[in-house]
Scaffold this active site. Structure first.
Site, PDB file in Angstrom:
ATOM      1  CG  ASN A 108       6.435 -55.879 -56.111  1.00 24.63           C
ATOM      2  OD1 ASN A 108       6.456 -54.715 -56.453  1.00 24.63           O
ATOM      3  ND2 ASN A 108       7.072 -56.842 -56.780  1.00 24.63           N
ATOM      4  CG  HIS A 110       7.319 -59.317 -61.096  1.00 22.73           C
ATOM      5  ND1 HIS A 110       8.482 -58.568 -61.117  1.00 22.73           N
ATOM      6  CD2 HIS A 110       7.481 -60.318 -61.998  1.00 22.73           C
ATOM      7  CE1 HIS A 110       9.311 -59.111 -61.994  1.00 22.73           C
ATOM      8  NE2 HIS A 110       8.738 -60.169 -62.538  1.00 22.73           N
TER       9      HIS A 110
HETATM   10  C1  GRF Z   1       4.997 -51.760 -64.204  1.00 24.52           C
HETATM   11  O1  GRF Z   1       5.306 -52.518 -65.340  1.00 24.52           O
HETATM   12  C2  GRF Z   1       5.010 -52.658 -63.004  1.00 24.52           C
HETATM   13  O2  GRF Z   1       4.594 -53.972 -63.262  1.00 24.52           O
HETATM   14  C3  GRF Z   1       6.428 -52.685 -62.645  1.00 24.52           C
HETATM   15  O3  GRF Z   1       6.940 -51.397 -62.933  1.00 24.52           O
HETATM   16  C4  GRF Z   1       6.100 -50.769 -63.879  1.00 24.52           C
HETATM   17  C5  GRF Z   1       5.589 -49.529 -63.210  1.00 24.52           C
HETATM   18  O4  GRF Z   1       4.698 -48.885 -63.958  1.00 24.52           O
HETATM   19  N1  GRF Z   1       6.580 -53.022 -61.248  1.00 24.52           N
HETATM   20  P1  GRF Z   1       3.887 -47.626 -63.342  1.00 24.52           P
HETATM   21  O5  GRF Z   1       4.892 -46.711 -62.678  1.00 24.52           O
HETATM   22  O6  GRF Z   1       2.891 -48.179 -62.366  1.00 24.52           O
HETATM   23  O7  GRF Z   1       3.244 -47.023 -64.547  1.00 24.52           O
END
Ligand code: GRF
Length: 208
Positions: A108, A110
């Site tokens: 994941n 984060h």
């Molecule tokens: C990103 O900020 C990621 O860190 C978080 O959700 C957001 C998703 O962005 N988990 P994307 O869909 O990859 O543009």
């Protein structure tokens, strides 16, 4: 060849970073086998389609119970022969049945330096609102293995990003994505795809 199953919910910029890294050779020995979104309207599915990658929607709304949804998600991952599940902005909790089916094979991204500003309730802009609200000077992003908890699995990579005066949550989110997320997620995948990552006693060791 490591088969990736990328789970998404929104814009898919992290998915795009993975696809681009595979195309430009920054990720070797890996292929995106399937992109799965819980949200039919996710632009991430458009990105998959534009890249010739199979993209499907598996939403809890399509099933009579959470259990059936979980089973459908797991069977799709297994049918596609996925070796590594990548949560790239996926906003649905991963059930224990899937965590158990993929031990240290789910990662994941984060958007903070875990263990700060993570856990239940910390996702998307809320993370950056917390960072600005606390007034920390450094934030960043973390790639970690997924375990039964929320943002609690072994940490694989982290990258720090400066918080600047005048930042809004949106400005900070963009900087964290550009300077950290889009770099460490592909790098983590490349390390795993080339067997350079081991986990011992909950700690990750990377062999360069
Ligand atoms: C990103 O900020 C990621 O860190 C978080 O959700 C957001 C998703 O962005 N988990 P994307 O869909 O990859 O543009």
């Amino acid at each position: 060849m490591l088969k990736l199953g990328v789970l998404v919910s929104g814009g898919g910029t992290n998915l795009q970073a993975i696809l681009d890294a595979i195309d430009n050779g920054n990720i070797t020995n890996a292929k995106v086998e399937v992109v799965i979104s819980n949200n039919r309207g996710a632009y991430a599915l458009e990105r998959a389609k534009n890249h010739g990658v199979r993209g499907i929607c598996i939403s809890p709304k399509q099933y009579g119970s959470r259990e059936e949804f979980h089973k459908a998600l797991l069977s799709e991952l297994q049918a596609a022969g996925v070796d590594l599940v990548v949560l790239a902005g996926y906003l649905v909790a991963i059930p224990s049945m899937i965590v158990e089916a993929y031990p240290n094979r789910i990662i994941n991204i984060h958007p903070s330096l875990i263990p700060s500003f993570c856990g239940v309730g910390y996702y998307g802009l809320r993370v950056h609102e917390g960072v600005l609200g606390r007034g920390v000077k450094v934030t960043g992003a973390t790639v970690h293995f997924v375990d039964a908890g929320t943002d609690t699995g072994p940490i694989i990579l982290q990258k720090a990003v400066e918080v600047q005066q005048g930042d809004t949550p949106e400005i900070l989110q963009k900087r964290v994505m550009e300077q950290a997320e889009w770099k460490i997620l592909p790098r983590a995948i490349d390390l795993i795809a080339n067997d350079k990552v081991t986990v011992t006693d909950g700690k990750v060791f990377v062999t360069e």
